[in-house]
Design an enzyme around this catalytic site. Structure first.
Site, PDB file in Angstrom:
ATOM      1  N   ALA A 276       0.857  -1.193   0.000  1.00  0.00           N
ATOM      2  CA  ALA A 276       0.000   0.000   0.000  1.00  0.00           C
ATOM      3  C   ALA A 276       0.887   1.234   0.000  1.00  0.00           C
ATOM      4  CB  ALA A 276      -0.923  -0.013   1.216  1.00  0.00           C
ATOM      5  N   GLY A 278       1.023   3.711  -2.148  1.00  0.00           N
ATOM      6  CA  GLY A 278       0.527   4.807  -2.966  1.00  0.00           C
ATOM      7  C   GLY A 278       0.027   4.350  -4.317  1.00  0.00           C
ATOM      8  N   ASP A 318      -7.556  11.874  -9.793  1.00  0.00           N
ATOM      9  CA  ASP A 318      -6.238  11.340  -9.452  1.00  0.00           C
ATOM     10  C   ASP A 318      -5.219  11.552 -10.558  1.00  0.00           C
ATOM     11  OD1 ASP A 318      -7.510  10.471  -7.194  1.00  0.00           O
ATOM     12  OD2 ASP A 318      -7.240   8.331  -7.558  1.00  0.00           O
ATOM     13  N   HIS A 451     -27.262  18.921  22.282  1.00  0.00           N
ATOM     14  CA  HIS A 451     -26.766  18.091  23.378  1.00  0.00           C
ATOM     15  C   HIS A 451     -27.750  16.952  23.634  1.00  0.00           C
ATOM     16  CE1 HIS A 451     -24.958  17.009  27.231  1.00  0.00           C
ATOM     17  NE2 HIS A 451     -26.193  16.972  27.722  1.00  0.00           N
TER      18      HIS A 451
END
Length: 472
Positions: A276, A278, A318, A451
């Site tokens: 892994a 890149g 990419d 909340h």
């Protein structure tokens, strides 16, 4: 004969490509998209989506294994690797079908095959396999505007080349026939850490090797250090400033030689290795060199509206360089076609693009890290709030985490936000919106957060930066 003339042809149908096609069609352009393997690209089929399905299975397994922490009994907890993978593939298939539906709905022509640009305005598509029903096939096509959205593929380093059996890329890691008893992950970016988290939760002995001094190198150092402690507590072994120098393969195991960064060498024998390290852009075989399209370090060079140096040719996602994120590709595509239409969109501000890693605990960030702000010689205020001070986190049984914010001391501008902990990938968008709107610390302090929620920590971190924290 089918009409082969279009206003816009997009090469690649990943998140960048198919979203670009939809927006182009909305703007009235006659649009076609070329795909050679699967609609939705890597993200929908082998990346973002199916990995989240795998991680969801791991998350539920974790909760079942810790049912007694919630006053529950789940009996003997088991998992079926083939069923886990089958569910992940079904999720990918559903989304793949969805992209096909969206193309049809928006009247986008799908051309099946591999595209090359012969000249500005001219694309030749070579058939790779029988086209799906309703798709066009090989041939010559024309368009005034050609958008390259071909994505990226796993980077291969000499000596640790994937072989699909013992040494995996994310493709093989996503469809294991069984869960290996031991696993080495080379690289600790988002892909490496997500797979390390998944396989560790399912019982594998996992070791991570990272060549840089910290895991998750793109993240704030404090957040990465927090995450590392959490991973190590889970039993993941981590080497930083280290590298794998050699892999010796046996019939069903691999022995790795690791330079540990301290002058020493270690060997580790595992059943499987995940590379892994890149990804690299798919710029080959498109005709870019012949056309004179400028590239730099494996990426197509573009301007703020995704134009290349050759008129009529554009690039997004990419293949156009970092950050290598699906949502960046989608937004670039929208910018690109809106600019072609003459709508004058804002260029991409990469500092406002959030990044998320879906390991356990999750990690999310946007903007400058603390070190990056200091490198820019900015005077800053830093605020932090731990999950252990939040009622909702304690009630969820998820009290380990941290929210961190960085402000410009002079102007009150929010420069960056960084989180580690449960569901932070859903929380980060609040800070992204604030940064896009140029929100100051005062406006965030005057915002009422519901909340009990995890989101209250976002306000508390802001208050802490200005010495006004309430619940810690």
């Amino acid at each position: 004969m089918a009409d082969t003339n279009y206003d816009i042809i997009i090469i690649g149908s990943g998140p960048g490509g198919y979203v670009t096609a939809i927006r182009a069609a909305q703007l009235g352009f006659k649009t076609a998209i070329v795909e050679r393997e699967y609609l939705g690209g890597i993200c929908l089929n082998w990346g973002c989506i199916p990995t989240k399905a795998l991680l969801r299975s791991a998350e539920i397994l974790h909760y079942l294994q810790h049912a007694k922490d919630y006053g529950l009994s789940a009996g003997e907890v088991k998992y079926d690797p083939s069923a886990v993978v089958k569910r992940s593939r079904a999720v990918a298939k559903r989304l793949n079908d969805g992209v096909g539906f969206l193309m049809k709905k928006n009247k986008v022509s799908v051309i099946w095959g591999e595209a090359a640009i012969d000249a500005p305005g001219k694309v030749t598509v070579t058939g790779r396999s029988e086209e799906p029903k309703g798709a066009l096939g090989a041939g010559a096509y024309a368009a005034k505007h050609i958008i390259i959205a071909t994505g990226a593929r796993p980077r291969v380093l000499p000596g640790i080349e994937p072989d699909k059996k013992l040494v995996w890329t994310y493709f093989e890691a996503m469809v294991p026939d069984r869960i290996p008893k031991s696993l080495l992950v080379i690289g600790s970016g988002a892909i490496g850490i997500e797979f390390a988290s998944f396989f560790r939760t399912l019982g594998a002995e996992v070791t991570v090797v990272e060549v840089l001094p910290q895991i998750l190198p793109a993240e704030d150092a404090e957040i990465a250090a927090f995450a590392r402690k959490s991973f190590e507590k889970q039993g993941i072994k981590i080497f930083t400033s280290a590298k794998v120098t050699k892999l010796d393969k046996k019939s069903d195991s691999v022995t790795a030689t690791i330079d540990d960064g301290n002058g020493g060498t270690q060997t580790l024998t595992v059943e499987r290795v995940i590379s892994a390290v890149g990804v690299v852009g798919n710029i080959e075989n498109l005709g870019l060199e012949k056309l004179g399209v400028k590239t730099d370090r494996g990426a197509i060079v573009i301007d703020g509206t995704c134009k290349t140096n050759v008129p009529g040719i554009y690039a997004i996602g990419d293949v156009a360089g970092p950050p290598l994120l699906a949502h960046k590709a989608e937004h670039e595509g929208v910018i690109c076609v809106e600019a072609i239409k003459g709508l004058h969109p804002h260029p991409m501000d990469k500092l406002l693009i959030p990044g998320c890693t879906y390991c356990s605990p999750q990690i999310a960030s946007v903007g400058l890290t603390e070190q990056a702000a200091k490198d820019k010689k900015l005077e800053i205020r830093v605020g932090r709030f731990p999950f252990v001070g939040n009622g909702k986190a304690i009630a969820l049984g998820e009290d380990q985490g941290l929210v961190k914010v960085i402000f410009d001391k002079k102007t009150g501008q929010l420069l960056g936000a960084h989180m580690v902990g449960a569901e932070v990938t859903e929380l980060i968008q609040g800070y992204v919106i604030a940064m896009n709107l140029e929100t100051t610390e005062e406006e965030l302090m005057h915002t009422v957060f519901p909340h009990p929620t995890l989101s209250e920590m976002m306000k508390e971190a802001v208050l802490d930066a200005y010495g006004r924290v309430l619940n810690i």
